[in-house]
Design a protein around this motif. Structure first.
Motif, PDB file in Angstrom:
ATOM      1  N   ARG A  45      -5.661  -1.895   3.095  1.00 39.98           N
ATOM      2  CA  ARG A  45      -6.088  -0.269   3.177  1.00 39.98           C
ATOM      3  C   ARG A  45      -6.277  -0.109   1.805  1.00 39.98           C
ATOM      4  NH1 ARG A  45      -6.421  -0.421   7.786  1.00 39.98           N
ATOM      5  NH2 ARG A  45      -5.026  -0.060   9.183  1.00 39.98           N
ATOM      6  N   GLU A  46      -7.286  -1.007   1.099  1.00 38.23           N
ATOM      7  CA  GLU A  46      -7.709  -1.015  -0.326  1.00 38.23           C
ATOM      8  C   GLU A  46      -8.829   0.469  -0.160  1.00 38.23           C
ATOM      9  OE1 GLU A  46      -6.979  -1.835  -3.181  1.00 38.23           O
ATOM     10  OE2 GLU A  46      -5.650  -3.496  -2.468  1.00 38.23           O
ATOM     11  N   TYR A  92       0.658  -1.221   0.041  1.00 41.45           N
ATOM     12  CA  TYR A  92       0.089  -0.029   0.001  1.00 41.45           C
ATOM     13  C   TYR A  92       0.675   1.292   0.068  1.00 41.45           C
ATOM     14  CZ  TYR A  92      -3.586  -3.355   1.058  1.00 41.45           C
ATOM     15  OH  TYR A  92      -4.404  -4.334   1.009  1.00 41.45           O
ATOM     16  N   ILE A 140      -6.553   3.634  -0.049  1.00 43.55           N
ATOM     17  CA  ILE A 140      -6.244   3.865  -1.524  1.00 43.55           C
ATOM     18  C   ILE A 140      -7.039   4.596  -2.502  1.00 43.55           C
ATOM     19  CG2 ILE A 140      -4.958   2.928  -3.369  1.00 43.55           C
ATOM     20  CD1 ILE A 140      -3.099   3.101  -1.307  1.00 43.55           C
ATOM     21  N   ASP A 160      -1.435   3.674   5.973  1.00 37.16           N
ATOM     22  CA  ASP A 160      -0.774   2.995   4.776  1.00 37.16           C
ATOM     23  C   ASP A 160      -0.379   1.608   4.921  1.00 37.16           C
ATOM     24  OD1 ASP A 160       1.509   4.129   6.265  1.00 37.16           O
ATOM     25  OD2 ASP A 160       2.763   3.956   4.578  1.00 37.16           O
TER      26      ASP A 160
END
Length: 770
Positions: A262-263, A111, A266, A257
């Motif tokens: 952590r999609e 990420y 993002i 991050d």
């Protein structure tokens, strides 16, 4: 009784082989140290990797007097940045319509690069509060982060709550993270954010002393105005909404991050940046906020004093040599961020060493994990194979109709090589005097200096044995003594036994029955530990019954027996002479001649009903010496007969089946078997203590089951199995080191002479052993 004595003259000069043996013996201590160093290195790597991947020590309240330190109201009600000026804590707020974008818990290989790409695309800088253990694992990401104009701060080394830790732990967490930053990007930093912190009004009486201490050490502590709560994964729209300050106020905004999936972060980040820029916000770093505040203070001081800027002596936190950071660009800066310092000297080199050590651990531990799986499968496979084949062997040999052929009744020669066996030789002869099978006894005294030959003659005379010959020779080693005995034997079957071993009355008769089959060239007997009332003896008793004898049943059924034990074995004299007798090429002359017989086309079998009682070493030092000789000698013998792998026909069966099994089960698997114990300890400390303990107990349970079955086949008392857990914890570890030591010797070269163990003679007639 007949006595033969060699001519006694002046001692001959040592041969080249003996000189080489002496040199090799002198090298053993360094090799032991090298083996221990290898084990220490492996342990250190595992500990380092575990420390990087897990929080060590736990969040325990160990700070004395922390609750007595009251947090000032100006701190609780102040801005998200706490700096120390003139020894006093001061808070700073982010200016209106300004965002200090911060990220916690990184770097993450998945990420963090995506976050950096988005920041670079939108020309936005950010401040990353990094976990030192993650920095040391992914240094290239940190370097890219700094090179692209972003700012970094410390988020401790193991993500531990410093509020509940000792001063030494706090100092260690900070120092190690600084070293990681130095090794990764060549910098150190003055910024700090505590794990599990939020806004300044959440500072309690336990955490406040930590911030005071770090502030006096030159650190700026950073908190949050607006938390995106992206770790909750609430959805992109909520992350954007929750990260947006109210009423155009400035804010220190928290995102993550790393630390999980952590999609959503993002996906939310570009939408958030676009939204805030559309609202007229600018983005800066924490140093940018501090520098802007300092600039405002200097301008105010100039207006008040008529240009006496800096009269108070205050300097930016970044130091007088630092430059103001970019506040709206993500391009690579030509100079450091204000919070960064160039790492030099010991800090730089120690940091680089840490990065290298972590890189080694990062490669080593996964490789060891793969090795552990392979070893685990091999160990379980061996247990399964032994149980299945041993049971089949037992049923086959104990059938009423089973027979080797016509009963062997002709006399045989019993050869007893002896070197300083004054404690045991009389017991050995006493046991042979009761043999129910006709025998002649040949005692070959290999240059003993303790009167072994005289004791043997006297014992034979007292026992009324007229079938004993005592042969004296200059000290030449066990193979030479055995060869002398074979040459002097009167009969076509020779039985070999050690000078510290005693036979049961039926042992010789049972041992020679397989020779009714003309294809049989050698027979292995069943060696038993006589002095099993000692701890070492009990451990060896378990090993003999479970390991050696289950193994021999398996190898016998597969027709690839690797070793005729020196304590009890029988040979066709013709077969021994055909393969050139006992070789002096290796330390394991018994394994050497067994393989040679396989290659010559002879069949080698196991006769479990022929029992011999031997004395286990009386000390760990003697045990080490014995096992070292065995394991190293086995390696020598396997290497000597490596061409058996390409032997054709029936004589090539050992090379096709036995050689691979011995290499896998007796060398490769035991060498890597310590991985099981190392990973068990590793898992107990760093992963899940309970699960690791259950796994270890499960493996122990399987071993206990196999041992119990072996004891049942040999009709042994189960009470000795109570020693097995302790054997696994102590004895087995020593055997690992012995084997590693042997491998090092094999790789570096060297030879050893026939090593004599100190005996007590406590193993008497078999009837006295329970």
């Amino acid at each position: 009784m007949t006595t033969t004595t060699s001519t006694r003259g002046r001692r001959r000069a040592p041969t080249r082989m003996e000189r080489a043996a002496g040199k090799a013996a002198a090298l053993q201590k360094p090799r032991v140290i090298l083996a221990l160093l290898l084990l220490l290195a492996l342990t250190s790597i595992m500990l380092l990797d575990g420390y990087l991947r897990a929080e060590v020590g736990g969040d325990q309240r160990v700070r004395d007097g922390a609750s007595s330190s009251k947090v000032p109201d100006k701190i609780l009600n102040g801005g998200p940045i706490i700096t120390y000026r003139a020894g006093q804590a001061t808070t700073l707020s982010v200016p209106d319509k300004t965002i200090a974008l911060t990220f916690d818990d990184g770097p993450n290989p998945t990420y963090t690069p995506q976050v950096l790409k988005i920041l670079q695309k939108y020309d936005v800088p950010a401040t990353f509060f990094l976990v030192g253990s993650m920095v040391s694992r992914y240094p290239s990401i940190v370097k890219d982060m700094v090179d692209e104009g972003n700012e970094v701060g410390i988020h401790t080394f193991t993500h531990v709550d410093l509020s509940y830790q000792s001063d030494a732990r706090i100092r260690r967490e900070m120092t190690q993270t600084q070293l990681a930053l130095a090794g990764a990007a060549g910098i150190t930093t003055t910024l700090f954010r505590a794990p599990y912190s939020s806004e300044t009004d959440a500072i309690d009486n336990y955490s406040w002393p930590v911030y005071q201490k770090l502030g006096k050490d030159g650190y700026t502590s950073v908190f949050v105005d607006t938390d995106s709560d992206d770790w909750k994964k609430p959805g992109v729209s909520k992350i954007v909404s929750w990260a947006t300050p109210k009423k155009n106020k400035g804010a220190s905004v928290l995102m993550h991050d790393a630390g999980g999936d952590r999609e959503q972060t993002i996906k939310a980040l570009p939408k958030y940046i676009e939204k805030m820029k559309a609202k007229g916000y600018t983005f800066t770093t924490i140093s940018g906020v501090i520098e802007k505040d300092n600039t405002g203070n200097r301008q105010a001081a100039t207006a008040t004093t008529g240009g006496a800027a800096g009269a108070t002596g205050e300097q930016p936190v970044g130091g007088p040599e630092a430059n103001a950071p970019a506040t709206g660009t993500g391009s690579t800066p030509s100079r450091l961020q204000a919070a960064h310092r160039t790492a030099t000297g010991a800090t730089l080199y120690e940091g680089k060493a840490l990065i290298v050590a972590v890189a080694v651990a990062e490669w080593t531990v996964p490789a060891l994990s793969v090795g552990l799986i392979i070893v685990g499968v091999a160990v379980m496979g061996r247990f399964g194979m032994m149980l299945i084949l041993a049971r089949r062997h037992y049923r086959q040999r104990n059938k009423r109709r089973f027979s080797w052929g016509p009963t062997v009744t002709r006399p045989v020669s019993v050869i007893v090589p002896a070197y300083n066996e004054k404690e045991c030789i009389a017991n050995t002869l006493a046991s042979l005097s009761k043999s129910t099978h006709p025998i002649e006894v040949i005692v070959v005294d290999d240059g003993s200096t303790d009167g072994t030959s005289e004791i043997a003659r006297n014992a034979a005379h007292e026992l009324g044995m007229t079938n004993v010959r005592v042969i004296r020779q200059e000290n030449a080693g066990k193979p030479a003594a055995l060869n002398n005995g074979v040459r002097s034997a009167s009969y076509d079957i020779v039985v070999m036994m050690d000078g510290d071993t005693v036979f049961e009355p039926e042992t010789v008769g049972q041992l020679v029955q397989p020779f009714a089959d003309p294809e049989v060239g050698a027979v292995a007997g069943n060696a038993k530990v006589g002095n099993r009332n000692t701890i070492i003896g009990a451990w060896q008793h378990i090993e003999y019954v479970m390991g050696f004898n289950l193994d021999r049943r398996m190898y016998d059924l597969l027709r690839c027996m690797p070793t005729i034990p020196g304590a009890i074995g029988a040979f066709r004299r013709e077969a021994v002479l055909q393969v050139g007798g006992m070789s002096e090429d290796t330390l394991a002359e018994d394994t050497d001649i067994t393989i040679a017989m396989h290659r010559a086309g002879w069949r080698v079998v196991y006769q479990e009903h022929a029992r011999a009682w031997t004395e286990a070493p009386g000390s760990l030092k003697q045990l080490w010496s014995q096992r070292y000789r065995w394991s190293y000698g086995t390696m020598q013998a396997l290497w000597k007969h490596r061409k058996s792998l390409t032997d054709k026909g029936p004589s090539g069966r050992f090379g096709r089946v036995g050689m691979p099994l011995v290499v896998i089960f007796q060398i490769v698997t035991p060498v890597f078997a310590p991985l099981i114990d190392v990973f068990t300890v590793y898992s107990m400390i760093f992963v899940d203590f309970q699960a690791a303990l259950y796994a270890w107990l499960a493996v122990l349970g399987i071993q206990l089951f196999c041992a119990a079955y072996a004891f049942r086949l040999d009709r042994e008392k189960y009470r000795y199995l109570l020693m097995m857990p302790l054997q696994q914890l102590a004895y087995r570890q020593m055997m690992y080191l012995v084997l590693i030591h042997s491998c090092i010797t094999a790789l570096t070269g060297g030879r050893l002479r026939w090593q004599k163990l100190k005996r007590t003679g406590e193993v008497g007639t078999p009837a006295g052993v329970s």
